[in-house]
Every structure is written in C-alpha cells, then in structure tokens.
Scaffold this motif. Structure first.
Motif, short mmCIF file in Angstrom:
data_model
loop_
_atom_site.label_atom_id
_atom_site.label_comp_id
_atom_site.label_asym_id
_atom_site.label_seq_id
_atom_site.Cartn_x
_atom_site.Cartn_y
_atom_site.Cartn_z
N LEU A 8 0.85 -1.19 0.00
CA LEU A 8 0.00 0.00 0.00
C LEU A 8 0.88 1.24 0.00
O LEU A 8 1.92 1.28 0.66
N LYS A 9 0.45 2.24 -0.76
CA LYS A 9 1.13 3.54 -0.70
C LYS A 9 0.17 4.50 -0.03
O LYS A 9 -0.95 4.72 -0.53
N VAL A 10 0.57 5.07 1.09
CA VAL A 10 -0.31 5.92 1.87
C VAL A 10 0.08 7.37 1.65
O VAL A 10 1.23 7.77 1.85
N LYS A 11 -0.90 8.16 1.25
CA LYS A 11 -0.67 9.60 1.06
C LYS A 11 -0.75 10.30 2.41
O LYS A 11 -1.72 10.11 3.16
N LEU A 12 0.25 11.10 2.71
CA LEU A 12 0.25 11.89 3.94
C LEU A 12 0.54 13.35 3.59
O LEU A 12 0.61 13.71 2.42
N VAL A 51 5.06 5.53 1.99
CA VAL A 51 4.40 6.79 2.31
C VAL A 51 4.81 7.85 1.29
O VAL A 51 5.97 7.90 0.86
N ASP A 52 3.82 8.65 0.86
CA ASP A 52 4.11 9.75 -0.07
C ASP A 52 3.56 11.05 0.52
O ASP A 52 2.35 11.21 0.68
N ALA A 53 4.48 11.98 0.85
CA ALA A 53 4.06 13.26 1.45
C ALA A 53 3.78 14.32 0.39
O ALA A 53 3.32 15.42 0.73
N ASN A 54 4.08 14.04 -0.88
CA ASN A 54 3.83 15.02 -1.94
C ASN A 54 4.27 16.44 -1.56
O ASN A 54 3.50 17.38 -1.67
N GLU A 55 5.52 16.56 -1.07
CA GLU A 55 6.17 17.86 -0.83
C GLU A 55 5.64 18.61 0.40
O GLU A 55 5.94 19.79 0.57
N VAL A 106 9.95 6.57 2.02
CA VAL A 106 9.15 7.79 2.03
C VAL A 106 9.41 8.57 0.75
O VAL A 106 10.56 8.81 0.38
N GLU A 107 8.31 8.93 0.08
CA GLU A 107 8.42 9.61 -1.20
C GLU A 107 8.22 11.12 -1.02
O GLU A 107 7.32 11.55 -0.29
N GLN A 108 9.05 11.87 -1.66
CA GLN A 108 8.98 13.32 -1.77
C GLN A 108 8.55 14.01 -0.47
O GLN A 108 7.48 14.63 -0.41
N ALA A 156 12.47 10.20 -4.79
CA ALA A 156 12.25 11.53 -5.37
C ALA A 156 11.26 11.41 -6.52
O ALA A 156 11.49 10.66 -7.47
N ASP A 157 10.15 12.13 -6.41
CA ASP A 157 9.13 12.10 -7.47
C ASP A 157 9.05 13.48 -8.13
O ASP A 157 9.59 13.68 -9.23
N GLU A 158 8.45 14.45 -7.44
CA GLU A 158 8.36 15.81 -8.01
C GLU A 158 9.76 16.37 -8.30
O GLU A 158 9.90 17.24 -9.17
N SER A 159 10.79 15.89 -7.59
CA SER A 159 12.17 16.35 -7.81
C SER A 159 12.82 15.69 -9.01
O SER A 159 13.95 16.04 -9.36
N ALA A 173 14.74 6.89 -7.60
CA ALA A 173 14.18 7.84 -8.58
C ALA A 173 12.81 7.33 -9.01
O ALA A 173 12.68 6.17 -9.40
N ASN A 174 11.79 8.19 -8.91
CA ASN A 174 10.44 7.78 -9.29
C ASN A 174 10.05 8.45 -10.60
O ASN A 174 9.75 9.64 -10.65
N LEU A 175 10.10 7.66 -11.68
CA LEU A 175 9.70 8.23 -12.96
C LEU A 175 8.21 8.03 -13.18
O LEU A 175 7.59 7.15 -12.58
N LYS A 176 7.65 8.84 -14.04
CA LYS A 176 6.27 8.66 -14.51
C LYS A 176 6.27 8.98 -16.00
O LYS A 176 6.89 9.97 -16.41
N LEU A 177 5.56 8.19 -16.77
CA LEU A 177 5.52 8.45 -18.21
C LEU A 177 5.01 9.85 -18.50
O LEU A 177 5.47 10.51 -19.43
MG LIG Z 1 4.46 10.79 -5.62
#
Ligand SMILES: [Mg+2]
Length: 344
Positions: A156-160, A183-187, A209-211, A234-237, A254-258
C-alpha cells in the motif's frame, strides 16, 4: 499513417486526496495511430495540473504532434517521432507521451510481439504494483485499507501531508498489519518536520518515504536524506533523465512517470541514468487509464518498485491492459502484441 485522438472522463472509485488537493475523476486523452495495413496503436495521456497540463492543453497541441507522426510516416522510427515532437513543443510531456505510447504499441504490434519482448526484456522479472490509499478521515482510510487487502494488494502507498499524519498512518497499519507500506508526502513537510516524522514512520515499518519536501528545496531534500533512517524516493524532484544527477546524492530511489518524461524512450533513459548513479528506480503514474498504464507495465522488468495503480483507482476504464491479479503485473499473461491496451 493516420493519427487521431478523443477525450474521455473516467470517475475515480473514491475521491482521491493528496496533500495538494482532491480529484474525483481522471481526464484522459486517447491517441490512435493507424498504419496503411489498418493496424492501430493506442496511447493515452493522463495530464497533471502540477506539471502544467490539462485535457485542454493536451488537445491544443495534439494536432501538431499528430502531424509529426504522419510526416515521419514510419511506425518503427519512434526516435524521429519523439525528436520531431520536441521540435514542435517544448513542454507538454503527457501529450507527447500519449503519442510515443501509441507509436510504440503500433511498432510492437507490427512485429507481432508484446512490447516487453520487442524491447528484449524478461517478463519473469516483473513486480507487484502498490495500491494507493488517498488522504481521508481515519475511518474511511481504514475501510479503504481493508478493501484493498481483501482485493489482495500486499503493498500500500499511503498519502500523507496533513496535521493528522501519525493518526492516519497508525489507522492504516492497524487495518493492514502485514502489508508493505510506503508513504508519499507530496512535498508537504518542511525538512525538520520530515526528519521528525521519519522516526515514527520507521516504527510503523514503512518501507520508504516519497517526496518529503518541496521539489525546489533541494538543500532540504539533502538535509532529510542525510538524517533519515528510511530510504527516500524523489518524485516531483525527478522529472526527466537530466534531473537524476541533481538528486543522486540526496535520495535512494528515482520515481519516474511516463506523464513527466514525455515518452517511453525518455523513460528508459531516466531508468538507465538512475542506475548509473546508483539509485533504485520506481515507476509511478497519474490517475490514468490502461490506454497508458499498459505501456508503463512493460517497463516493470527494469524497475525495483512499481506504483502503477492508475487504472485500479478508476471506477470505470474503457481499456483493459496488462493483467494485474492481486496487484501482480503479470507480463507473462499478456496474450497479444503491443502494450496490451484494448478498448472493451
Ligand atoms: Mg508521488
């Protein structure tokens, strides 16, 4: 070659909240590229406002991008299509990605191979995707977690990124004692908050922990990385391959997205650049349909982590893609050439 597009709107199963806001549906632009034999490649754009794109901006540039495809005229010359698109628009990565996916799908279909095989990748090296639990009240997050576990999702990826982060995470952990939790804090955090949070996140057995901090706070990311007991993604980075050297000494993954990279070739460049810098690699996604998620699944053998639940979060998707029983991206079950994206 003939290239066309149309616009769809898919409702999400649950309103999807992250630290920046809430989304109730996914706007998707579907691209079709047809060769002279009538074989059709399918691609999709899942534009993200965070990166300056909407369905409207995708629609605005697609006629120019599709005319590049028609001008190149060779469905196997993806390199020239991608370079030509960069000459037409500087930005608009989701729009370019949709075209890149459609041309890759067509090329692999013409070769009568699933995309991973066209690329020479090992389907046995695939992964499970994580399933995202968006921010909500604790009771709803408990219910979503239980439902996710009943569906067999083990990661599970939990948004915080709220004032109630510890309460929310403890609720999810209680409802899924044996799940892998990311966990993804989205900045959302300051560097100091992030370091403080790492302590209890570690106690709840979080995998990484992501971003944690804003992308523009590159020093802050380094501050957190140097003090964190948990790996940092690192996602947004990390948007394109040339970002990798800038983050390589301040994250682990490194978290890429198409939809950030602008195409499947840039996605693969990012993966290899990250590896060359000693980073692990994850592929994430936006709220997307299988028109684009199916293509991302074929990168799985090149990844350490997959977060490709875009279609799983939709209430309805007009496209089926790579089978994902209980979250396993099952490339070996792909029974048709191309990405596997097919309108149902
Ligand atoms: Mg993210």
């Amino acid at each position: 070659m003939k290239a066309t597009y149309d616009v769809r709107e898919f409702p999400l199963e649950y309103p999807f909240t992250i630290s920046r806001g809430t989304q109730e549906s996914a706007g998707v632009v579907v691209v079709r590229v047809e060769d002279d034999d009538g074989t059709v490649g399918i691609g999709g754009a899942g534009p993200s406002a965070h990166y300056g794109e909407t369905v409207g901006t995708v629609e605005a540039v697609l006629p120019d991008l599709l005319s590049v495809v028609e001008r190149v005229g060779d469905p196997h010359n993806v390199a020239r299509v991608e370079t030509g698109m960069r000459e037409v628009v500087n930005d608009n990565p989701a729009a370019r990605t949709a075209v890149s996916i459609a041309v890759h799908d067509l090329a692999a279909k013409r070769a009568d191979l699933p995309l991973y095989e066209y690329w020479g990748l090992d389907p046995a090296q695939s992964l499970d995707t994580s399933y995202t639990i968006g921010i909500d009240d604790a009771e709803t997050m408990r219910e979503k977690t239980r439902t996710a576990r009943e569906r067999g999702y083990g990661t599970l990826k939990v948004k915080l990124g709220t004032p109630r982060d510890e309460e929310l995470l403890s609720t999810v952990r209680e409802a899924a004692p044996d799940a892998t939790i990311r966990v993804d804090a989205n900045e959302a955090w300051t560097p100091k908050e992030a370091v403080r949070n790492m302590e209890w996140l570690d106690e709840y057995g979080v995998e990484f922990v992501e971003q944690p901090v804003p992308a523009e706070n590159t020093q802050g990311l380094k501050y957190v990385y140097e003090r964190s007991t948990l790996p940092i993604a690192a996602d947004e980075s990390c948007v394109v391959a040339s970002d990798v050297p800038k983050i390589a000494d301040r994250c682990d993954i490194a978290n890429l997205k198409l939809m950030k990279t602008g195409g499947l070739r840039e996605a693969r460049r990012l993966i290899h650049t990250a590896r060359a810098h000693g980073l692990e690699v994850m592929c994430g996604c936006m709220a997307e349909s299988n028109a684009s998620i199916a293509a991302a699944c074929h990168l799985a053998p090149l990844l350490d982590y997959a977060d490709l639940d875009g279609s799983l979060l939709l209430d309805r998707d007009d496209f089926e893609g790579v089978p994902m029983p209980a979250g396993h991206i099952d490339l070996q079950a792909v029974d048709r050439p191309g990405t596997g994206a097919r309108e149902t």
